[in-house]
Design an enzyme around this catalytic site. Structure first.
Site, PDB file in Angstrom:
ATOM      1  N   LYS A   1     -59.739   2.944  14.337  1.00 49.39           N
ATOM      2  CA  LYS A   1     -61.138   3.086  14.759  1.00 49.39           C
ATOM      3  C   LYS A   1     -62.059   2.541  13.673  1.00 49.39           C
ATOM      4  O   LYS A   1     -63.029   1.834  13.963  1.00 49.39           O
ATOM      5  CB  LYS A   1     -61.446   4.558  15.075  1.00 49.39           C
ATOM      6  CG  LYS A   1     -60.806   5.006  16.378  1.00 49.39           C
ATOM      7  CD  LYS A   1     -60.791   6.506  16.616  1.00 49.39           C
ATOM      8  CE  LYS A   1     -59.999   6.797  17.895  1.00 49.39           C
ATOM      9  NZ  LYS A   1     -59.742   8.201  18.153  1.00 49.39           N
TER      10      LYS A   1
ATOM     11  N   GLN B   1     -61.000  13.801  15.875  1.00 51.81           N
ATOM     12  CA  GLN B   1     -59.683  13.349  16.321  1.00 51.81           C
ATOM     13  C   GLN B   1     -58.828  14.543  16.734  1.00 51.81           C
ATOM     14  O   GLN B   1     -58.704  15.516  16.004  1.00 51.81           O
ATOM     15  CB  GLN B   1     -59.000  12.555  15.182  1.00 51.81           C
ATOM     16  CG  GLN B   1     -57.698  11.892  15.577  1.00 51.81           C
ATOM     17  CD  GLN B   1     -57.873  10.791  16.617  1.00 51.81           C
ATOM     18  OE1 GLN B   1     -58.877  10.101  16.667  1.00 51.81           O
ATOM     19  NE2 GLN B   1     -56.887  10.634  17.469  1.00 51.81           N
TER      20      GLN B   1
ATOM     21  N   ASP C   1     -66.633  10.413  22.943  1.00 49.06           N
ATOM     22  CA  ASP C   1     -65.367  10.631  23.661  1.00 49.06           C
ATOM     23  C   ASP C   1     -65.613  11.021  25.121  1.00 49.06           C
ATOM     24  O   ASP C   1     -64.704  10.945  25.944  1.00 49.06           O
ATOM     25  CB  ASP C   1     -64.610  11.815  23.028  1.00 49.06           C
ATOM     26  CG  ASP C   1     -63.586  11.410  21.992  1.00 49.06           C
ATOM     27  OD1 ASP C   1     -62.969  10.342  22.158  1.00 49.06           O
ATOM     28  OD2 ASP C   1     -63.392  12.177  21.031  1.00 49.06           O
TER      29      ASP C   1
HETATM   30  N1  GUN Z   1     -56.413  11.988  20.365  1.00 47.33           N
HETATM   31  C1  GUN Z   1     -55.746  11.166  21.223  1.00 47.33           C
HETATM   32  N2  GUN Z   1     -56.615  10.448  21.965  1.00 47.33           N
HETATM   33  C2  GUN Z   1     -57.857  10.829  21.579  1.00 47.33           C
HETATM   34  C3  GUN Z   1     -59.159  10.427  21.979  1.00 47.33           C
HETATM   35  O1  GUN Z   1     -59.368   9.592  22.863  1.00 47.33           O
HETATM   36  N3  GUN Z   1     -60.183  11.043  21.322  1.00 47.33           N
HETATM   37  C4  GUN Z   1     -59.989  11.992  20.368  1.00 47.33           C
HETATM   38  N4  GUN Z   1     -61.057  12.551  19.799  1.00 47.33           N
HETATM   39  N5  GUN Z   1     -58.784  12.379  19.973  1.00 47.33           N
HETATM   40  C5  GUN Z   1     -57.732  11.792  20.575  1.00 47.33           C
END
Ligand code: GUN
Length: 285
Positions: A52, A96, A119
């Site tokens: 990211k 996350q 998200d």
């Molecule tokens: N863990 C796995 N996929 C995601 C996601 O799309 N967003 C977040 N915040 N955590 C994750």
């Protein structure tokens, strides 16, 4: 022979567009900024967070990382989120997942200001998605929708069958496709006669999280098959939820793993970060 949907190529095109857009925004004094919170030492989460950050750098989005120790308590995390909610320089906040067991993850997701919830996990944004007046879209389902659009797949009126009802993929995917006027069936572990249901799909989305779950006989001739799975097989090799060779023989189009949906997710996160900042600053599209 099915067309192989090239997620990397689409991702690269979208990233290039966003790069131009961010530099135009910067010239107007608008600076999208994404804050990523990671709690603990989960190696997979570390890889995702690094990816990211890299995507932000590539596009010119400012990124900040907050790495908190494994033993962090819910209240500490909530006060960090309060700080970031109040920080005018912050466009988007992402925590996350998964977080360590002592943390109340629902409380965390509900504390993020919905306007900074890139998200789309906050119940307010889930509600907006149900109503179809959402500003941002959840990242992985949005990646699937974008791939379908880029490859000219008609969605309206088509039968879309989704396998897996997770909160991150299956459920929001069913809402996005409903909002596009598909006829949606959301299957899960209790679905009876699964093969009969999937065999009617014009668009089949596999988001079960089980390697080799979708076999060729579950796919209708000419269907578009989207494999959202990211699994490891018994030899540790990356694989999706579908048996690719079998499904490819039946499908008109199919996503590979890796190189299909995977590369799209982060680019949708970048898109949401830019959108969040534009909405806050009242910048027109
Ligand atoms: N863990 C796995 N996929 C995601 C996601 O799309 N967003 C977040 N915040 N955590 C994750």
């Amino acid at each position: 022979m099915a067309v192989i949907i090239d997620g990397k190529k689409v991702r690269n095109e979208i990233i290039a567009q966003m790069k131009t857009e961010v530099s135009e925004l910067n010239s107007k004094g608008v600076y999208p900024c994404l804050c990523v919170i990671i709690v603990g030492n989960d190696p997979a989460s570390r890889v995702y967070v690094n990816n990211k950050k890299k995507a932000c750098e590539e596009i010119g989005i400012i990124s900040r990382e907050y790495a908190l120790p494994e033993e962090t308590e819910t209240e500490e995390l909530l006060s960090l989120i309060d700080e970031l909610n109040a920080d005018d320089a912050v466009s988007g906040i992402l925590c996350q997942m998964p977080v360590p067991g002592q943390i109340n993850s629902r409380a965390v997701l509900e504390r993020i200001d919905p306007s900074k919830d890139v998200d789309c996990f906050h119940p307010f944004n889930v509600g907006k998605l149900v109503r179809g007046d959402n500003v941002m879209r959840p990242c992985t389902p949005a990646g699937v929708e974008t791939l379908l659009d880029c490859y000219g797949v008609e969605i309206e009126g088509k039968s879309c069958v989704i396998i897996g009802r997770s909160e991150i993929v299956g459920k929001p995917m069913s809402l996005l496709m409903t909002n596009r006027n598909a006829t949606v069936t959301l299957c899960h572990s209790k679905t009876e006669n699964l093969k009969d249901v999937t065999s009617r799909a014009d668009i089949l989305v596999a988001s079960v999280g089980k390697p080799r779950f979708v076999t060729g006989d579950m796919v209708k001739e000419g269907a578009v098959v989207i494999d959202v799975g990211i699994n490891r097989d018994e030899n540790g090799k990356l694989c999706g939820d579908c048996i690719f060779d079998e499904c490819e023989k039946k499908a008109s189009m199919i996503t590979p793993v890796p190189g299909g949906v995977g590369p799209m997710t982060i680019s949708m996160l970048m898109r949401n970060t830019i959108t969040a900042e534009k909405v806050r600053r009242n910048v027109a599209d």
